[in-house]
Scaffold this motif. Structure first.
Motif, PDB file in Angstrom:
ATOM      1  N   ARG A  87      40.335  44.053  46.299  1.00 31.89           N
ATOM      2  CA  ARG A  87      40.619  43.580  44.950  1.00 31.89           C
ATOM      3  C   ARG A  87      40.328  44.630  43.887  1.00 31.89           C
ATOM      4  NH1 ARG A  87      37.996  39.154  42.993  1.00 31.89           N
ATOM      5  NH2 ARG A  87      39.857  38.639  41.824  1.00 31.89           N
ATOM      6  N   LEU A  88      39.168  45.273  43.975  1.00 37.15           N
ATOM      7  CA  LEU A  88      38.739  46.259  42.977  1.00 37.15           C
ATOM      8  C   LEU A  88      38.145  47.465  43.704  1.00 37.15           C
ATOM      9  CD1 LEU A  88      36.843  43.801  40.597  1.00 37.15           C
ATOM     10  CD2 LEU A  88      39.072  44.854  40.137  1.00 37.15           C
ATOM     11  N   PRO A  89      38.336  48.661  43.171  1.00 38.95           N
ATOM     12  CA  PRO A  89      37.753  49.830  43.837  1.00 38.95           C
ATOM     13  C   PRO A  89      36.241  49.912  43.634  1.00 38.95           C
ATOM     14  CG  PRO A  89      38.806  50.495  41.791  1.00 38.95           C
ATOM     15  CD  PRO A  89      39.113  49.017  41.974  1.00 38.95           C
ATOM     16  N   LEU A  90      35.586  50.499  44.601  1.00 39.65           N
ATOM     17  CA  LEU A  90      34.161  50.847  44.486  1.00 39.65           C
ATOM     18  C   LEU A  90      34.109  52.361  44.328  1.00 39.65           C
ATOM     19  CD1 LEU A  90      32.565  48.502  47.175  1.00 39.65           C
ATOM     20  CD2 LEU A  90      32.382  48.310  44.686  1.00 39.65           C
ATOM     21  N   MET A  91      33.509  52.802  43.240  1.00 44.95           N
ATOM     22  CA  MET A  91      33.533  54.204  42.847  1.00 44.95           C
ATOM     23  C   MET A  91      32.283  54.948  43.338  1.00 44.95           C
ATOM     24  SD  MET A  91      36.432  53.896  41.539  1.00 44.95           S
ATOM     25  CE  MET A  91      36.752  55.527  40.901  1.00 44.95           C
ATOM     26  N   PRO A  92      32.311  56.306  43.279  1.00 46.70           N
ATOM     27  CA  PRO A  92      31.164  57.090  43.760  1.00 46.70           C
ATOM     28  C   PRO A  92      29.842  56.647  43.129  1.00 46.70           C
ATOM     29  CG  PRO A  92      32.992  58.532  43.195  1.00 46.70           C
ATOM     30  CD  PRO A  92      33.371  57.147  42.755  1.00 46.70           C
ATOM     31  N   PHE A  93      28.852  56.468  43.965  1.00 44.26           N
ATOM     32  CA  PHE A  93      27.475  56.100  43.616  1.00 44.26           C
ATOM     33  C   PHE A  93      27.352  54.696  43.014  1.00 44.26           C
ATOM     34  CE2 PHE A  93      27.716  60.744  43.508  1.00 44.26           C
ATOM     35  CZ  PHE A  93      26.830  61.016  44.534  1.00 44.26           C
ATOM     36  N   GLU A  94      28.421  53.942  43.004  1.00 40.09           N
ATOM     37  CA  GLU A  94      28.369  52.588  42.451  1.00 40.09           C
ATOM     38  C   GLU A  94      27.572  51.676  43.383  1.00 40.09           C
ATOM     39  OE1 GLU A  94      31.314  49.002  40.896  1.00 40.09           O
ATOM     40  OE2 GLU A  94      32.199  50.851  41.628  1.00 40.09           O
ATOM     41  N   PRO A  95      26.614  50.906  42.827  1.00 38.83           N
ATOM     42  CA  PRO A  95      25.884  49.947  43.663  1.00 38.83           C
ATOM     43  C   PRO A  95      26.738  48.696  43.884  1.00 38.83           C
ATOM     44  CG  PRO A  95      25.080  49.846  41.423  1.00 38.83           C
ATOM     45  CD  PRO A  95      26.115  50.939  41.451  1.00 38.83           C
ATOM     46  N   PHE A  96      26.535  48.064  45.027  1.00 36.83           N
ATOM     47  CA  PHE A  96      27.234  46.819  45.328  1.00 36.83           C
ATOM     48  C   PHE A  96      26.380  45.996  46.271  1.00 36.83           C
ATOM     49  CE2 PHE A  96      28.591  49.891  48.487  1.00 36.83           C
ATOM     50  CZ  PHE A  96      28.555  49.190  49.681  1.00 36.83           C
ATOM     51  N   ASN A  97      26.636  44.707  46.295  1.00 35.79           N
ATOM     52  CA  ASN A  97      25.998  43.809  47.262  1.00 35.79           C
ATOM     53  C   ASN A  97      27.002  43.491  48.356  1.00 35.79           C
ATOM     54  OD1 ASN A  97      23.514  43.584  45.990  1.00 35.79           O
ATOM     55  ND2 ASN A  97      24.115  41.799  44.806  1.00 35.79           N
ATOM     56  N   LEU A  98      26.541  43.519  49.581  1.00 32.77           N
ATOM     57  CA  LEU A  98      27.334  43.058  50.715  1.00 32.77           C
ATOM     58  C   LEU A  98      26.753  41.714  51.130  1.00 32.77           C
ATOM     59  CD1 LEU A  98      29.444  43.364  52.958  1.00 32.77           C
ATOM     60  CD2 LEU A  98      27.723  44.644  54.257  1.00 32.77           C
ATOM     61  N   VAL A  99      27.520  40.657  50.928  1.00 30.87           N
ATOM     62  CA  VAL A  99      27.083  39.296  51.237  1.00 30.87           C
ATOM     63  C   VAL A  99      27.774  38.861  52.526  1.00 30.87           C
ATOM     64  CG1 VAL A  99      26.993  36.906  50.427  1.00 30.87           C
ATOM     65  CG2 VAL A  99      26.760  38.805  48.785  1.00 30.87           C
ATOM     66  N   VAL A 119      27.848  45.081  41.172  1.00 29.64           N
ATOM     67  CA  VAL A 119      26.587  44.648  40.558  1.00 29.64           C
ATOM     68  C   VAL A 119      26.331  45.291  39.208  1.00 29.64           C
ATOM     69  CG1 VAL A 119      25.495  44.059  42.750  1.00 29.64           C
ATOM     70  CG2 VAL A 119      25.200  46.349  41.815  1.00 29.64           C
ATOM     71  N   SER A 120      27.211  46.163  38.760  1.00 27.19           N
ATOM     72  CA  SER A 120      26.994  46.794  37.461  1.00 27.19           C
ATOM     73  C   SER A 120      28.332  46.998  36.750  1.00 27.19           C
ATOM     74  CB  SER A 120      26.270  48.138  37.622  1.00 27.19           C
ATOM     75  OG  SER A 120      27.062  49.031  38.375  1.00 27.19           O
ATOM     76  N   GLY A 121      28.242  47.347  35.475  1.00 29.92           N
ATOM     77  CA  GLY A 121      29.442  47.605  34.695  1.00 29.92           C
ATOM     78  C   GLY A 121      30.057  46.333  34.143  1.00 29.92           C
ATOM     79  N   ASP A 122      31.228  46.490  33.542  1.00 32.59           N
ATOM     80  CA  ASP A 122      31.887  45.345  32.900  1.00 32.59           C
ATOM     81  C   ASP A 122      32.438  44.342  33.903  1.00 32.59           C
ATOM     82  OD1 ASP A 122      33.844  47.138  33.726  1.00 32.59           O
ATOM     83  OD2 ASP A 122      35.177  46.729  32.048  1.00 32.59           O
TER      84      ASP A 122
END
Length: 183
Positions: A87-99, A119-122
């Motif tokens: 759906r949306l790209p995950l960019m370099p060093f971007e934090p995310f949760n894997l559920v 988990v961050s940004g708009d």
């Protein structure tokens, strides 16, 4: 080997996290997009999502007690099929949760849903990708797939599966058609 340190981190962290008492509980791992996760478009490579999803399932296996059962019964996890929606790209060093969560099961397969959540940004809280998978355990002793009810019984979980969501039922119908057409 390319996920060795992340896998080691998940293993060590599992000793400090609460045990999962219900097969229907979800697990969450906080991760970050690393440079070796990127493709030439400078966002997380689509194949990398599948590799990182292994970490979520490993966490689930550790925290439910399935790892001890696997070792005792000489069985290994197997993945029967997977489908992902980006759906949306995950960019370099971007934090995310894997559920990761089990949504239900039948006689042979456990059906798992895994989501990558920003988990961050708009767009914090937005789903970057969602996948559905079906997995089971293969017994090296008996050379067969371990029936799901036997596996759950060993964990002390004897409740029946909740009804499978419609999207899983339709996906399984498509899987059956694909399997029958490939013969």
């Amino acid at each position: 080997m390319n996920l060795f340190f992340r896998m080691l981190f998940v293993f060590i962290a599992s000793f400090f996290k609460p045990r999962i008492s219900s097969m229907l509980d979800e697990t969450t791992l906080r991760l970050r997009v690393l440079p070796n996760d990127l493709d030439i478009n400078m966002h997380m490579n689509n194949g990398r999502y599948f590799t990182i999803m292994d970490l979520g399932r490993f966490d689930l296996v550790l925290r439910t007690g399935l790892m001890r059962m696997m070792m005792r019964e000489k069985s290994v996890p197997i993945l029967g099929s997977a489908k992902i929606r980006f759906r949306l790209p995950l960019m370099p060093f971007e934090p995310f949760n894997l559920v990761t969560r089990v949504v239900g099961w039948d006689d042979k397969w456990a059906y798992i849903e895994q989501k990558f959540i920003k988990v961050s940004g708009d767009k914090a809280g937005a789903v970057a990708a969602v996948a559905i998978l079906k997995g089971s355990f293969y017994s090296k002793k008996t050379k067969t797939t371990v029936p799901t009810h036997d596996l759950l019984h060993l964990l002390g979980h004897d409740e029946p599966s909740p009804p499978l969501p419609e999207y899983i039922v339709k996906w399984q119908d498509a899987e059956d058609s694909l399997r029958n057409g490939a013969k």
